[in-house]
Design an enzyme around this catalytic site. Structure first.
Site, PDB file in Angstrom:
ATOM      1  N   HIS A  86       0.861  -1.184   0.000  1.00 43.34           N
ATOM      2  CA  HIS A  86       0.000   0.000   0.000  1.00 43.34           C
ATOM      3  C   HIS A  86       0.900   1.237   0.000  1.00 43.34           C
ATOM      4  CE1 HIS A  86      -2.942  -2.991   1.433  1.00 43.34           C
ATOM      5  NE2 HIS A  86      -1.957  -3.386   2.231  1.00 43.34           N
ATOM      6  N   ASP A 103       3.721  -9.859   5.126  1.00 43.28           N
ATOM      7  CA  ASP A 103       2.644  -9.142   5.814  1.00 43.28           C
ATOM      8  C   ASP A 103       2.530  -7.795   5.101  1.00 43.28           C
ATOM      9  OD1 ASP A 103       0.774  -8.142   7.734  1.00 43.28           O
ATOM     10  OD2 ASP A 103       1.733  -9.372   9.294  1.00 43.28           O
ATOM     11  N   HIS A 104       1.606  -6.971   5.517  1.00 42.90           N
ATOM     12  CA  HIS A 104       1.349  -5.705   4.819  1.00 42.90           C
ATOM     13  C   HIS A 104       2.440  -4.673   5.083  1.00 42.90           C
ATOM     14  CE1 HIS A 104      -2.706  -6.651   3.330  1.00 42.90           C
ATOM     15  NE2 HIS A 104      -2.683  -7.506   4.341  1.00 42.90           N
ATOM     16  N   ILE A 105       2.776  -3.934   4.033  1.00 38.93           N
ATOM     17  CA  ILE A 105       3.646  -2.764   4.136  1.00 38.93           C
ATOM     18  C   ILE A 105       2.830  -1.566   3.682  1.00 38.93           C
ATOM     19  CG2 ILE A 105       5.711  -1.596   3.257  1.00 38.93           C
ATOM     20  CD1 ILE A 105       7.069  -4.309   3.016  1.00 38.93           C
ATOM     21  N   ILE A 137       4.712  -3.392   8.430  1.00 40.86           N
ATOM     22  CA  ILE A 137       5.581  -2.212   8.494  1.00 40.86           C
ATOM     23  C   ILE A 137       4.738  -1.006   8.121  1.00 40.86           C
ATOM     24  CG2 ILE A 137       7.525  -1.005   7.369  1.00 40.86           C
ATOM     25  CD1 ILE A 137       8.828  -3.775   6.966  1.00 40.86           C
TER      26      ILE A 137
END
Length: 195
Positions: A86, A103-105, A137
């Site tokens: 993102h 996982d999402h950044i 993060i």
């Protein structure tokens, strides 16, 4: 009969990696989509000969990345899972940046991530079974992460912070702070504050 290294202490535990839970626990997409992305990444994202930032961003968006307007995405970059990336508006992503995003950044607007920086959201349960552990993060707006840095999962880099070259960011960075070193430590203030 297994191989035993010379001089290896017999009373020290070794985790059998054949029994370790694999990285596929982070896939959260069908196998065909993950494999198709690997091909597209090689042809359009990592490929140094593909010079179009616009084409690179279109491919990332097609696979679920959320990318704002005016973003520059240079060649030789890597993105593990685009659906977990993102990026806000007007961000600059330098050559060779690697988003190892199991996982999402989340990256805010007006962020610069310079050449060869590595952002990784994963680690392993190294005292248990080497299973994958992930944490997101967050890089807030206005941040500059300079060249060849490493940012670890679970970290927030605050608004307008600056990370000096070749730093390891393993803890949160306060807004408007310059950090550097391994591990990164506060070195000063980026912008003077009004009295």
């Amino acid at each position: 009969m297994g191989f035993r290294e010379p001089n290896q202490p017999s009373n020290v535990r070794v985790i059998d990696l054949a029994d370790a839970p694999g990285e596929k626990t982070a896939w959260d997409r069908p196998k065909a989509q993950v494999y198709l992305w690997a091909i597209v990444e090689l042809l359009l994202i990592t490929n140094a000969w593909q010079v179009s930032s616009t084409l690179r961003i279109r491919a990332l968006r097609l696979f679920g990345a959320e990318i704002g307007d005016g973003v520059i995405f240079r060649p030789r970059t890597r993105v593990k899972f685009p659906w977990k990336l993102h990026i806000g508006d007007r961000a600059w992503i330098g050559e060779g940046v690697w988003f190892h995003n199991q996982d999402h950044i989340h990256i805010g607007s007006d962020v610069v991530i310079s050449q060869e920086t590595f952002l990784t959201t994963g680690t392993h349960a190294y005292r248990r079974d080497m299973s994958l552990l992930t944490r997101p993060i967050l890089i807030e707006s206005g941040v500059w992460i300079t060249s060849r840095c490493m940012v670890l999962g679970g970290v927030t880099v605050g608004t307008s912070a600056l990370v000096k070259p070749m730093s390891l960011v393993s803890e949160d960075v306060a807004p408007n702070t310059i950090v550097g070193g391994n591990p990164a430590r506060p070195l000063g203030t980026r912008f003077p504050t009004a009295a």
